[in-house]
Design a protein around this motif. Sequence first.
Motif, PDB file in Angstrom:
ATOM      1  N   LYS A  22      61.507  54.055  37.248  1.00 22.48           N
ATOM      2  CA  LYS A  22      60.379  53.259  37.748  1.00 22.48           C
ATOM      3  C   LYS A  22      59.718  52.472  36.620  1.00 22.48           C
ATOM      4  O   LYS A  22      59.388  51.294  36.772  1.00 22.48           O
ATOM      5  CB  LYS A  22      59.327  54.181  38.396  1.00 22.48           C
ATOM      6  CG  LYS A  22      59.666  54.577  39.805  1.00 22.48           C
ATOM      7  CD  LYS A  22      59.024  53.614  40.800  1.00 22.48           C
ATOM      8  CE  LYS A  22      59.540  53.896  42.196  1.00 22.48           C
ATOM      9  NZ  LYS A  22      59.155  52.880  43.160  1.00 22.48           N
ATOM     10  N   GLN A  25      61.908  49.668  35.460  1.00 27.09           N
ATOM     11  CA  GLN A  25      61.842  48.541  36.383  1.00 27.09           C
ATOM     12  C   GLN A  25      60.572  47.716  36.127  1.00 27.09           C
ATOM     13  O   GLN A  25      60.622  46.482  36.057  1.00 27.09           O
ATOM     14  CB  GLN A  25      61.843  49.071  37.813  1.00 27.09           C
ATOM     15  CG  GLN A  25      61.857  47.992  38.879  1.00 27.09           C
ATOM     16  CD  GLN A  25      61.669  48.578  40.277  1.00 27.09           C
ATOM     17  OE1 GLN A  25      62.229  49.609  40.624  1.00 27.09           O
ATOM     18  NE2 GLN A  25      60.860  47.918  41.073  1.00 27.09           N
TER      19      GLN A  25
ATOM     20  N   ASP B  89      58.667  43.699  44.601  1.00 30.25           N
ATOM     21  CA  ASP B  89      58.238  44.091  45.946  1.00 30.25           C
ATOM     22  C   ASP B  89      59.372  43.898  46.957  1.00 30.25           C
ATOM     23  O   ASP B  89      59.454  44.624  47.952  1.00 30.25           O
ATOM     24  CB  ASP B  89      57.019  43.272  46.378  1.00 30.25           C
ATOM     25  CG  ASP B  89      55.822  43.486  45.463  1.00 30.25           C
ATOM     26  OD1 ASP B  89      55.743  44.570  44.850  1.00 30.25           O
ATOM     27  OD2 ASP B  89      54.977  42.581  45.345  1.00 30.25           O
ATOM     28  N   SER B  92      61.431  46.967  47.072  1.00 31.72           N
ATOM     29  CA  SER B  92      60.778  48.041  47.825  1.00 31.72           C
ATOM     30  C   SER B  92      60.957  47.829  49.326  1.00 31.72           C
ATOM     31  O   SER B  92      61.241  48.781  50.063  1.00 31.72           O
ATOM     32  CB  SER B  92      59.283  48.083  47.506  1.00 31.72           C
ATOM     33  OG  SER B  92      59.092  48.244  46.119  1.00 31.72           O
ATOM     34  N   ARG B  95      64.541  48.387  50.584  1.00 33.33           N
ATOM     35  CA  ARG B  95      64.907  49.805  50.664  1.00 33.33           C
ATOM     36  C   ARG B  95      64.558  50.416  52.013  1.00 33.33           C
ATOM     37  O   ARG B  95      65.138  51.417  52.410  1.00 33.33           O
ATOM     38  CB  ARG B  95      64.171  50.603  49.567  1.00 33.33           C
ATOM     39  CG  ARG B  95      64.774  50.446  48.210  1.00 33.33           C
ATOM     40  CD  ARG B  95      64.656  51.726  47.385  1.00 33.33           C
ATOM     41  NE  ARG B  95      65.029  51.432  46.009  1.00 33.33           N
ATOM     42  CZ  ARG B  95      64.160  51.068  45.069  1.00 33.33           C
ATOM     43  NH1 ARG B  95      62.874  51.024  45.335  1.00 33.33           N
ATOM     44  NH2 ARG B  95      64.581  50.802  43.860  1.00 33.33           N
ATOM     45  N   THR B  96      63.585  49.831  52.706  1.00 29.97           N
ATOM     46  CA  THR B  96      63.186  50.401  53.999  1.00 29.97           C
ATOM     47  C   THR B  96      64.208  50.086  55.094  1.00 29.97           C
ATOM     48  O   THR B  96      64.231  50.754  56.121  1.00 29.97           O
ATOM     49  CB  THR B  96      61.833  49.831  54.480  1.00 29.97           C
ATOM     50  OG1 THR B  96      62.000  48.437  54.810  1.00 29.97           O
ATOM     51  CG2 THR B  96      60.760  49.948  53.417  1.00 29.97           C
ATOM     52  N   ASN B 143      49.714  43.110  48.126  1.00 28.80           N
ATOM     53  CA  ASN B 143      49.243  44.483  47.957  1.00 28.80           C
ATOM     54  C   ASN B 143      47.937  44.738  48.705  1.00 28.80           C
ATOM     55  O   ASN B 143      47.101  43.844  48.792  1.00 28.80           O
ATOM     56  CB  ASN B 143      49.029  44.788  46.471  1.00 28.80           C
ATOM     57  CG  ASN B 143      50.342  44.891  45.735  1.00 28.80           C
ATOM     58  OD1 ASN B 143      51.341  45.371  46.285  1.00 28.80           O
ATOM     59  ND2 ASN B 143      50.368  44.435  44.492  1.00 28.80           N
TER      60      ASN B 143
END
Lengths: 201, 201
Positions: A22, A25, B89, B92, B95-96, B143
């Motif tokens: 993490k 990254q 982002d 992230s 990945r879902t 965010n």
Amino acid sequence: MYSPAVQKLIDELSKLPGVGPKTAQRLAYHLLKLSPEEALPLAQALIDVKDTVHFCTSCFNLTEQELCSICQDAGRDSTAICVVEEPGDIISIERTHEYRGLYHVLGGALSPLDGIGPQKLRLAELFQRVRAADVREVIVATNPNMAGEATALYIAEELRPSTASGTLRITRPAAGLPMGGDLEYADEVTLGRALTGRRDL
Amino acid sequence: MYSPAVQKLIDELSKLPGVGPKTAQRLAYHLLKLSPEEALPLAQALIDVKDTVHFCTSCFNLTEQELCSICQDAGRDSTAICVVEEPGDIISIERTHEYRGLYHVLGGALSPLDGIGPQKLRLAELFQRVRAADVREVIVATNPNMAGEATALYIAEELRPSTASGTLRITRPAAGLPMGGDLEYADEVTLGRALTGRRDL
């Protein structure tokens, strides 16, 4: 999911101590956001360091010359050698302004489980230095943990014959309570050492 | 106290986010201990990344080509654009496996106090994309903090006229309790949002 160059950078950053995937990254994205003028000096600094910095031929401190600045300094007391594990330890000791002798960097501590025996450290070079020069005191400032203590004992044993004539002292920095610490929160080993090593007021 | 090359490396490492002087020193000594074959790939990876990686001309994701792999993928739903702050982002969200549309990377969030106004972000490019293509939904996944919320409101305001015809939805991912979380430890803002956004079971 990353482009190959980004993945490679993340992989290389992950190899740094204390840097997980993490963090790697996050660092990689930070470096990607910087302009080349901001990011490339890091790469260049790393290349330069590998190119110019090597070990002092006498004490194995890091230097860009043959001898490090401490070994070159005629004002230092050459009869005292402070043995440390890593070059960074020299910086810590120098900051105290309490020591004006020379150093010897072992490059680690004895740790048989990790395959680090006496021949992996610069111990032979230390004993050679102590025998060759007029050394009156060897301060064994290895870390106060298992490996450091074992290393200190090993050095003391090897140098024992030289102490018979009374001209060589082998010492170790005091273990005890850290300044500003609290008796209540001291671990029992440290507190035990502090009591054993108690001094007259 | 350090040799100039080591000091330069420590200085450059200190500039990384979350790396203070102590960590920089530790990282520098780690890199110094490595062989050139182990340490130089990091420098090379950094140089390569600066050389080959740039922004996708459409969505501003990172890529080594003209368009990123997501924009190039004909299988993605080009009527949906998910707006994010940073390229990381996208990883992230990918990945879902819950989203098959395109992205748009703003490069940050509005933060007037830090001098980041609308012209510093890729907002004009976003509005241009939404107007030019047949876009049915803009998911504003900035965010869930002050800057991200302000940016989301700004985008919603700017796109409001386009929603009048009823063909464009502007949405935002739900704010609420994280899965695996505990009601007792949720902060009041999160819990408040979770209650406001409650859904029929």
